[in-house]
Design a protein around this motif. Structure first.
Motif, mmCIF file in Angstrom:
data_model
loop_
_atom_site.group_PDB
_atom_site.id
_atom_site.type_symbol
_atom_site.label_atom_id
_atom_site.label_comp_id
_atom_site.label_asym_id
_atom_site.label_seq_id
_atom_site.Cartn_x
_atom_site.Cartn_y
_atom_site.Cartn_z
ATOM 1 N N LYS A 101 3.627 5.902 -5.582
ATOM 2 C CA LYS A 101 3.273 6.035 -7.216
ATOM 3 C C LYS A 101 2.254 6.937 -7.422
ATOM 4 O O LYS A 101 2.457 7.609 -8.310
ATOM 5 N N LEU A 102 1.335 6.715 -6.862
ATOM 6 C CA LEU A 102 -0.121 7.541 -7.045
ATOM 7 C C LEU A 102 0.356 8.923 -6.849
ATOM 8 O O LEU A 102 0.127 10.025 -7.499
ATOM 9 N N ARG A 103 0.956 9.106 -5.593
ATOM 10 C CA ARG A 103 1.266 10.510 -5.130
ATOM 11 C C ARG A 103 2.137 11.178 -6.254
ATOM 12 O O ARG A 103 2.072 12.512 -6.611
ATOM 13 N N ALA A 104 3.326 10.483 -6.723
ATOM 14 C CA ALA A 104 4.170 11.159 -7.668
ATOM 15 C C ALA A 104 3.378 11.536 -8.970
ATOM 16 O O ALA A 104 3.912 12.361 -9.705
ATOM 17 N N LEU A 105 2.045 10.915 -8.923
ATOM 18 C CA LEU A 105 1.534 11.298 -10.297
ATOM 19 C C LEU A 105 0.329 12.324 -10.074
ATOM 20 O O LEU A 105 -0.576 12.516 -10.974
ATOM 21 N N GLY A 106 0.224 12.692 -8.787
ATOM 22 C CA GLY A 106 -0.608 13.756 -8.356
ATOM 23 C C GLY A 106 -1.834 13.281 -7.778
ATOM 24 O O GLY A 106 -2.783 14.333 -7.576
ATOM 25 N N TYR A 107 -2.066 12.092 -7.713
ATOM 26 C CA TYR A 107 -3.273 11.313 -7.114
ATOM 27 C C TYR A 107 -2.860 11.837 -5.446
ATOM 28 O O TYR A 107 -1.840 11.511 -4.727
ATOM 29 N N MET A 108 -4.067 11.867 -4.672
ATOM 30 C CA MET A 108 -4.231 11.713 -3.351
ATOM 31 C C MET A 108 -3.768 13.372 -2.723
ATOM 32 O O MET A 108 -2.742 13.687 -3.203
ATOM 33 N N ASP B 188 0.875 -1.217 -0.003
ATOM 34 C CA ASP B 188 -0.114 0.079 0.118
ATOM 35 C C ASP B 188 0.931 1.221 0.099
ATOM 36 O O ASP B 188 0.369 2.253 -0.649
ATOM 37 N N TYR C 109 3.907 1.606 -1.233
ATOM 38 C CA TYR C 109 4.461 1.864 -2.231
ATOM 39 C C TYR C 109 3.523 2.364 -3.688
ATOM 40 O O TYR C 109 3.844 3.137 -4.374
ATOM 41 N N THR C 110 2.266 1.604 -3.542
ATOM 42 C CA THR C 110 1.123 2.079 -4.313
ATOM 43 C C THR C 110 1.093 3.677 -3.991
ATOM 44 O O THR C 110 0.896 4.300 -4.972
ATOM 45 N N MET C 111 0.798 3.878 -2.827
ATOM 46 C CA MET C 111 0.600 5.122 -2.500
ATOM 47 C C MET C 111 1.663 6.165 -2.945
ATOM 48 O O MET C 111 1.241 7.387 -3.626
#
Lengths: 267, 450
Positions: free
Chosen positions: A260-267, A254, A256-258
């Motif tokens: 990755k998502l944050r690096a793309l601007g999610y969350m 989780d 790691y997923t988080m």
């Protein structure tokens, strides 16, 4: 046999079977309540004297109470304790505040364990995970190969790898064995009570807070609770609706997923 | 069985408008040739919301989120406000390649019910790098998972192929955080990853298959960081951006030619993207907006949604999935069934009146869940879903200090400008929707077994 007897005899059977199948075996002891319960069961399985080493992976960030407890029990129970530390990374100052939590876990837990497995040529590790601990552990098995060389039955594999210590399968050849898989959190506490198993005091409430799950200081937070004894914890669990790991940083995948998502601007 | 063949090329986040422009400018000669050979470029609607995991899952299953249950990259656990990250195991409807393989792993859907009875022989599929297929699961063929795939060992079915991919240096994903630290290095990584995708597609192309789905995700990453370079010739990365598209064009041409050559000029070929892209002007922090409007209360303790406090009536998940904080669903919820309608009306008005400095609207569409979703997982759907005007990227961040904020990103997704290339005779009449395509692919195989 009552419920706890059944749980106990199943665990002891698995522990003995594992020792019979793998002589190069060790148990991973986080010093938390589950692996301390597992340690207790290992002692019972071999009449008080555990015939294999007990590994504690020390990140250097554990609670002082945990170190004190570990050393005391190791002495009193005559354990062959191996403390695994990734000295190189600890010297470099690796920590959850340097780089990411994921990197920290990878270096100080996963790689430290890898080093111990390699150094001692271990073929199997006993772990105290439970099926109810986290949704993604639901499909975990008692004997779980961690290498594609072992013929793994893919359909039987967990949909999610549960394992905080997970390492690349290609580089690691060992079985993970989970004798506590069928215990629930409540079972563990009821068994602790019946057997009077010593438990780190962090689990018991002080000033309205207690830890329900313990690990490294920076990644654990206490829950609101007034349960200051095993009996009170059992009562509390019977009415609690919050998952056990709610006080801990997200599990590794989780995290790691988080990231990755944050690096793309999610969350 | 040597029957009909289908090749699908997925290009994540490539907009219809930009492809049209680049074909016009001569940057994509292979695509131009394909379009001249009887194919048509369509503008397509992505899923609602236009998030890759939702859109690709909608493409693969041919059903809406209330049937496949994926509404975003993150899902909120209503029991304790913690975040969950749905993966392939949470997709509740079978994909078209599972339907074609005659093994839906116990899942059913309206699409599967319609098509399963029409096939007697299982067909083999190769599916590489489609987002939201991680962890890889058993299927009739080869599955290499795409974003968010974390571990190659769990991203490949059959698992034995993982070592082959590892040996070839296959790149499971680029590291997007590098885009913030080292832009030039990140671009190099994107080019390298594209080479590795092509190598992997080449490898699997040689095998036996009926359906091949090859997906490129580097385009989406390129756009997030460099979309402002797409048409701005003075932009320092314009040349690199165009070069990337030329390389992509070359890849598409290569596989199209191989496909036709191998199947004697026959076969169904399709290119699609899962959403469009637009240049980002401002980020709009929806939860901050809800806080200022009195719908959301945050406490200091806790992380992210754990900060939701008593008194909260609504909150949003990325990008603008607005959920009412129902009292029978959340520990601190306080909205009763009877109050829902008035809150939804008030929220709709608020969103309608959300304006930029110059008075222009930010929100171009607001949907109630019943309008856009139907199926057994409707309960997980947001009560309201908003779509922005291009340029305003709606965000579900918790604890932002202002509603409008500058972004570190250059591009944002949009729902209305995805692209689709299909044989000319496949006519939709209206604008195609990404969820229509699975049925189209399955139709193509129908009739063979009878």
């Amino acid at each position: 046999m009552d419920h706890l007897d059944q749980l106990e005899s199943k665990s002891i059977y698995i522990i003995r079977e594992a020792y019979y199948r793998f002589k190069d075996i060790a148990m991973l002891w986080s010093v938390g309540k589950d692996s301390t319960t597992l340690l207790w069961l290992c002692r019972k399985a071999f009449f008080g004297k555990v015939p294999f080493p007990i590994i504690h992976i020390d990140t250097g960030y554990k609670f002082p109470e945990m170190y004190e407890f570990r050393d005391r029990l190791a002495r009193e129970w005559g354990l062959n304790l191996i403390v695994g530390r990734n000295e190189e990374k600890i010297k470099e100052g690796m920590g959850p505040f340097k780089g990411s939590k994921l990197e920290c876990c990878t270096e100080l837990k996963t790689n430290a364990l890898k080093q111990v497995i390699a150094k001692y040529g271990l073929k199997a590790i006993l772990l105290g995970i439970r099926r109810d601990e986290h949704g993604i552990r639901a499909k975990e098995r008692y004997f779980s190969p961690r290498d594609t060389q072992f013929k793994w039955n893919y359909e039987d594999q967990p949909a999610e790898i549960w394992d905080q210590y997970k390492s690349k399968v290609e580089e690691e050849e060992h079985f993970r064995i989970h004798p506590l898989l069928h215990f629930t959190e409540l079972d563990v506490w009821e068994y602790v009570k019946r057997e009077n198993i010593p438990i780190v005091e962090l689990y018991f409430a002080k000033d309205g807070k207690r830890f329900r799950s313990i690990g490294c200081v920076p990644c654990c937070s206490p829950i609101e609770s007034n349960a200051s004894s095993v009996d009170e914890i059992i009562e509390e669990l019977k009415i609690s609706k919050t998952p056990e790991r709610a006080g801990r940083a997200q599990d590794k995948e989780d995290t790691y997923t988080m990231q990755k998502l944050r690096a793309l601007g999610y969350m | 069985m040597e029957g009909k063949k289908v090749l699908v090329v997925g290009i994540d986040g490539v907009p219809y408008t930009l492809v049209g422009e680049y074909v016009e400018r001569g940057y994509m000669p292979h695509l131009k040739a394909i379009l001249e050979e009887g194919y048509k470029l369509h503008q397509m609607d992505a899923s609602l919301p236009d998030i890759s995991s939702v859109s690709w899952t909608t493409f693969l299953t041919g059903v809406n989120p209330a049937e496949h249950s994926i509404y975003g990259f993150i899902h909120l656990d209503r029991r304790d406000y913690s975040l969950r990250f749905p993966n392939s195991g949470n997709v509740m409807a079978p994909t078209f390649f599972q339907i074609l393989g005659l093994d839906t792993a116990g899942k059913s859907s309206s699409l599967a019910n319609k098509y399963l009875p029409r096939f007697k022989e299982p067909r083999t599929s190769i599916v590489v790098n489609v987002p939201h297929t991680y962890p890889a699961y058993p299927m009739n063929g080869v599955l290499v998972s795409g974003f968010v795939a974390l571990d190659l060992a769990r991203a490949v079915y059959p698992p034995v192929l993982a070592s082959t991919l590892k040996r070839m240096g296959y790149v499971i994903d680029v590291d997007p955080s590098k885009g913030h630290r080292d832009r030039a290095g990140f671009l190099e990584d994107l080019f390298h990853a594209l080479d590795k995708r092509r190598e992997a597609f080449d490898l699997f192309f040689k095998g036996k298959w009926d359906l091949f789905v090859a997906c490129i995700t580097e385009t989406d990453r390129l756009h997030h960081f460099f979309f402002d370079a797409a048409l701005d010739e003075a932009h320092p990365y314009h040349g690199a951006f165009v070069d990337f598209y030329k390389k992509l064009d070359d890849l598409v041409g290569h596989f199209y030619d191989m496909f036709l050559e191998r199947h004697g000029g026959q076969g169904f070929f399709m290119i699609l993207s899962d959403h469009g892209f637009a240049t980002l002007r401002k980020e709009v922090n929806i939860n901050r907006f809800l806080e200022e409007a009195g719908f959301l209360k945050l406490k200091e303790e806790g992380e992210r949604y754990e900060r939701i406090a008593l008194g909260t009536k609504a909150f949003a998940l990325d990008p603008c999935r607005v959920y009412l904080h129902y009292k029978d669903q959340y520990p601190l919820g306080e909205v009763g069934e009877g109050e829902a309608e008035s809150h939804l009306e008030e929220l709709t008005d608020l969103f309608r009146n959300l304006r930029n400095d110059d008075g222009s609207p930010i929100i171009r569409a607001i949907y109630r869940k019943e309008e856009i979703y139907q199926g057994p997982f409707l309960d997980d759907a947001p009560d309201l879903l908003c779509l922005p005007v291009d340029g305003y990227d709606l965000k579900g961040r918790i604890g932002a200090g202002t509603v409008f904020a500058d972004s570190v990103f250059a591009g944002m997704h949009n729902q209305h400008d995805a692209m689709l290339i299909l044989p000319e005779e496949k006519d939709f009449g209206d604008k195609p929707q990404i969820g229509d395509l699975a049925g189209l692919l399955l139709d193509h195989f129908c009739g063979e077994d009878l």
